[in-house]
Motif scaffolding. Structure first.
Motif, short mmCIF file in Angstrom:
data_model
loop_
_atom_site.label_atom_id
_atom_site.label_comp_id
_atom_site.label_asym_id
_atom_site.label_seq_id
_atom_site.Cartn_x
_atom_site.Cartn_y
_atom_site.Cartn_z
N VAL A 68 -0.57 17.76 2.88
CA VAL A 68 -0.02 17.36 4.19
C VAL A 68 -1.02 16.22 4.87
O VAL A 68 -0.46 15.36 5.30
N SER A 69 -2.40 16.29 4.53
CA SER A 69 -3.27 15.39 5.01
C SER A 69 -4.24 15.09 3.94
O SER A 69 -4.30 15.83 2.96
N VAL A 70 -4.94 13.89 3.93
CA VAL A 70 -5.75 13.38 2.82
C VAL A 70 -6.97 13.01 3.55
O VAL A 70 -7.17 12.33 4.66
N ASP A 71 -8.27 13.46 3.11
CA ASP A 71 -9.59 13.31 3.43
C ASP A 71 -9.80 11.70 2.89
O ASP A 71 -9.74 11.48 1.91
N ASP A 72 -10.18 10.75 3.90
CA ASP A 72 -10.53 9.51 3.71
C ASP A 72 -11.68 9.43 2.75
O ASP A 72 -11.94 8.38 2.18
N ASP A 73 -12.33 10.25 2.64
CA ASP A 73 -13.63 10.17 1.96
C ASP A 73 -13.31 10.46 0.27
O ASP A 73 -14.30 10.53 -0.51
N VAL A 74 -12.09 10.93 0.03
CA VAL A 74 -11.78 11.29 -1.32
C VAL A 74 -10.74 10.39 -2.00
O VAL A 74 -10.01 10.03 -1.35
N ALA A 75 -11.23 9.94 -3.18
CA ALA A 75 -10.47 9.16 -3.80
C ALA A 75 -8.96 9.98 -4.19
O ALA A 75 -8.76 10.96 -3.90
N VAL A 76 -8.06 8.96 -4.72
CA VAL A 76 -6.70 9.59 -4.87
C VAL A 76 -6.76 10.72 -6.09
O VAL A 76 -7.43 10.46 -7.17
N ASP A 77 -5.97 11.63 -5.70
CA ASP A 77 -6.15 12.82 -6.44
C ASP A 77 -5.17 12.95 -7.63
O ASP A 77 -3.89 12.30 -7.45
N ASP A 78 -5.62 13.48 -8.70
CA ASP A 78 -4.62 13.31 -9.96
C ASP A 78 -3.40 13.97 -9.68
O ASP A 78 -2.13 13.96 -10.32
N ASP A 79 -3.09 15.08 -8.58
CA ASP A 79 -2.09 15.74 -8.45
C ASP A 79 -1.02 14.99 -7.81
O ASP A 79 0.28 15.27 -7.99
N TYR A 80 -1.37 13.83 -7.24
CA TYR A 80 -0.26 12.95 -6.78
C TYR A 80 -0.26 11.62 -7.17
O TYR A 80 0.39 10.64 -6.72
N ASP A 81 -1.11 11.32 -8.13
CA ASP A 81 -1.42 10.03 -8.44
C ASP A 81 -0.01 9.60 -9.26
O ASP A 81 0.09 8.28 -9.07
N VAL A 82 0.68 10.55 -10.07
CA VAL A 82 1.87 9.89 -10.98
C VAL A 82 2.87 9.30 -9.81
O VAL A 82 3.34 8.35 -9.96
N PRO A 83 3.28 10.34 -8.69
CA PRO A 83 4.50 9.66 -7.71
C PRO A 83 3.95 8.18 -7.03
O PRO A 83 4.84 7.39 -6.84
N VAL A 84 2.59 8.21 -6.91
CA VAL A 84 2.02 7.22 -6.09
C VAL A 84 2.26 5.95 -6.96
O VAL A 84 2.68 4.71 -6.66
N VAL A 85 1.91 6.02 -8.32
CA VAL A 85 2.18 5.04 -9.42
C VAL A 85 3.67 4.46 -9.32
O VAL A 85 3.74 3.54 -9.30
N ARG A 86 4.46 5.46 -9.50
CA ARG A 86 6.01 5.19 -9.38
C ARG A 86 6.53 4.53 -8.09
O ARG A 86 7.11 3.78 -8.48
N LEU A 87 5.76 4.94 -6.94
CA LEU A 87 6.21 4.29 -5.74
C LEU A 87 5.63 2.84 -5.83
O LEU A 87 6.39 2.11 -5.15
N VAL A 88 4.33 2.30 -6.04
CA VAL A 88 4.05 1.08 -6.43
C VAL A 88 4.81 0.28 -7.06
O VAL A 88 5.29 -0.72 -7.03
N ASN A 89 5.12 0.85 -8.45
CA ASN A 89 5.91 0.08 -9.28
C ASN A 89 7.39 -0.17 -8.59
O ASN A 89 7.89 -1.15 -8.95
N GLN A 90 7.90 0.87 -8.04
CA GLN A 90 9.26 0.63 -7.33
C GLN A 90 9.14 -0.36 -6.21
O GLN A 90 10.10 -1.26 -6.41
N LEU A 91 8.34 -0.40 -5.48
CA LEU A 91 8.13 -1.49 -4.51
C LEU A 91 7.93 -2.97 -5.15
O LEU A 91 8.84 -3.84 -4.29
N ILE A 92 7.19 -2.97 -6.21
CA ILE A 92 7.16 -4.31 -6.67
C ILE A 92 8.37 -4.64 -7.57
O ILE A 92 8.83 -6.04 -7.44
N ARG A 93 8.78 -3.70 -8.02
CA ARG A 93 10.28 -4.06 -9.03
C ARG A 93 11.17 -4.62 -7.90
O ARG A 93 11.88 -5.64 -8.32
N ALA A 94 11.44 -3.90 -7.03
CA ALA A 94 12.47 -4.03 -6.08
C ALA A 94 12.28 -5.46 -5.20
O ALA A 94 13.03 -6.33 -5.30
N ALA A 95 11.01 -5.69 -4.93
CA ALA A 95 10.61 -7.15 -4.40
C ALA A 95 11.06 -8.25 -5.63
O ALA A 95 11.62 -9.15 -5.21
#
Length: 553
Positions: free
Chosen positions: A157-184
């Protein structure tokens, strides 16, 4: 598409949109190569997709919609699974009176309607849309929405600013960035703007010079999204207090893209701007950037000079780089040594030595310019005059036997002279070195398929600058159709203001004349102002009055 071959064939035959011979040939191709009949008809250029959609809608007494301009409800778009929408070629649009309004490429697909009703528990009210529009809407609203839902469900629900991207949600983030670039990339956007706000993240695309909102992301996506982009651009993910610049090379839908990334701290988090450059895109020829016949002749004469400085002026995003590349292409031959220093190298040019600035190692425009002058160039291209040092070196190089082509940020051609003066370049050097200035803007071109003439009040024509003899003009205006994604415009072209630096201009400049005095002299010598050139494009039906008023002061 999932057309029933026999039924769709009979429908098209009954409307005389195809002949029996064309249908037989399409069926033969379908049998040999596979696929569905509608796709074969489109692929073989027998029939356009929008024609198929319109005739099917008419035969089934159903509405025909243009999804490029349709207000899709994002929540309703996610009522059906991505796999089902892609497999069936359907797109949920909205709920009306308890019924699900669903766009279909094939309104004869009763099984798709039954499946949608079973999954949603609602009656389906079908409308017909072109297959390509349905696929585009699925990619934009359903595939993208599916990615966002995954992101929300799989992230804390919240993310600690001092922690790097967690592996648990790294995959959907990768998909999201790829989706934004591909759509553009699919929309031919030049920039992606990712802008954090207090409660969400706004994503906007710049298409044909105009920003439009593409998505709103949950605030919880901010840290992983920005961190992912910064990692791709080789930026420091722990640094959020100062701006950073980076680059990404990525393949999207088979296209090699070079991305320039710039971060900017804001009260709600870092804003990121991504410039998209198609590495495979070729540059324009000089006669293809929008210059009229006379303008082309003037610029060509400037470029034939053995030495001197040619300035291309305008604000950011006005097409200066494109014009400079076109100028280099015009004079590029085996007998000339052409060297450039750019930020970055946007297009590769055969026969030209190109270098890119790298401030981290001290290779700035000024340093690159000094270095290239020791390499015996005939023609020098400096991407941009940003500081007094670069300005003076460039102008002095034009006095020592080099043709220098560079850009400068000014609003019009005469202002380039006062800008050089402000940078500390002595007027006696500028007056001896300058050949001319090309000021420009980019205006959107009206879509040829849907533009239409619209009468305009004489008061408005007079106010924008038309003469009394032109007040009977009926200009074309933007409408919107599937071909232009409902915008009424497709592509852009340049409008120009070209100032030859004559002896009379040099004399005025040495007397410290103002930009207004220089402009008056240039017009007296035949320079057509930017506004007048833009109005000529309105008369020719290339652009609209609205676009001229938006772009040209």
């Amino acid at each position: 598409m999932s057309y029933r071959s026999e039924r769709i064939g009979q429908l098209l035959l009954s409307e005389q949109l195809i002949t029996q011979e064309q249908l037989d040939e399409a069926l033969r191709v379908q049998s040999e190569r596979g696929g569905k009949l509608g796709e074969v008809l489109v692929r073989e250029l027998i029939l356009a997709e929008d024609q198929i959609a319109e005739i099917l809608a008419e035969q089934k007494d159903l509405p025909h919609v243009n999804l490029a301009a349709y207000p899709v409800d994002p929540a309703v778009a996610l009522m059906l699974p991505l796999g089902m929408t892609q497999r069936r070629g359907v797109m949920p649009l909205r709920v009306d009176g308890g019924k699900l309004v669903m766009a279909m490429a094939d309104p004869l697909d009763v099984e798709a309607i039954d499946e949608a009703e079973l999954l949603t528990g609602m009656k389906v009210s079908p409308v017909v849309a072109a297959a390509s529009q349905v696929r585009f809407a699925i990619e934009k609203f359903v595939a993208g929405g599916d990615t966002l839902l995954s992101l929300q469900n799989e992230m804390p629900v919240s993310v600690d600013d001092d922690v790097a991207v967690d592996d648990d949600y790294d995959v959907p983030v990768v998909r999201l960035v790829n989706q934004l670039i591909r759509a553009a990339a699919r929309e031919n956007a030049s920039d992606i703007h990712i802008e954090p706000a207090a409660e969400h993240i706004r994503v906007r695309y710049r298409v044909d010079g105009v920003l439009r909102e593409a998505a709103r992301l949950p605030k919880a996506a901010q840290r992983p999204l920005l961190s992912r982009i910064k990692i791709m651009a080789d930026l420091d993910i722990t640094e959020r207090r100062r701006p950073q610049d980076g680059r990404i090379s990525i393949v999207a839908d088979g296209k090699q893209l070079d991305l320039r990334v710039a971060t900017l701290p804001t009260p709600d988090g870092e804003s990121i701007t991504i410039r998209l450059l198609d590495a495979a895109m070729s540059f324009h020829a000089l006669d293809d950037v929008g210059l009229t016949g006379r303008q082309y002749e003037i610029v060509s004469r400037m470029l034939k000079r053995p030495w001197g400085a040619v300035l291309v002026s305008g604000p950011t995003g006005s097409g200066k780089s494109t014009t400079m590349y076109a100028a280099i292409h015009e004079i590029n031959d085996v007998g000339k040594n052409i060297i450039t220093v750019e930020d970055p190298i946007e297009f590769r040019m055969e026969g030209v030595t190109q270098t890119a600035v790298n401030p981290k190692v001290g290779y700035t425009f000024a340093a690159g310019l000094r270095t290239m002058l020791r390499s015996d160039p005939d023609v020098v291209l400096v991407g941009e005059v940003r500081d007094p040092e670069t300005a003076e070196i460039a102008v002095r190089a034009a006095l020592t036997g080099h043709l220098v082509i560079t850009s400068i940020h000014t609003n019009d051609a005469p202002s380039a002279l006062t800008r050089l003066n402000d940078m500390g370049v002595p007027p006696y050097i500028t007056s001896s070195a300058l050949v001319g200035v090309v000021a420009q803007r980019l205006v959107r071109k009206l879509c040829e398929r849907c533009k239409k003439p619209v009468p305009v009040a004489q008061e408005r024509l007079r106010a924008v600058g038309f003469g009394e003899e032109e007040l009977g003009l009926v200009p074309f205006e933007a409408v919107g159709c599937p071909s232009c994604n409902g915008t009424g415009y497709r592509g852009r072209t340049g409008v120009f203001e070209i100032m030859n630096f004559s002896e009379e201009m040099a004399t005025l400049y040495l007397r410290n004349a103002s930009a207004d005095e220089l402009r008056a002299q240039a017009i007296a010598e035949g320079m057509r102002p930017l506004r007048r050139d833009a109005l000529d494009r309105v008369i020719a039906g290339i652009t609209s009055l609205d676009e001229v008023e938006r772009v040209v002061v």
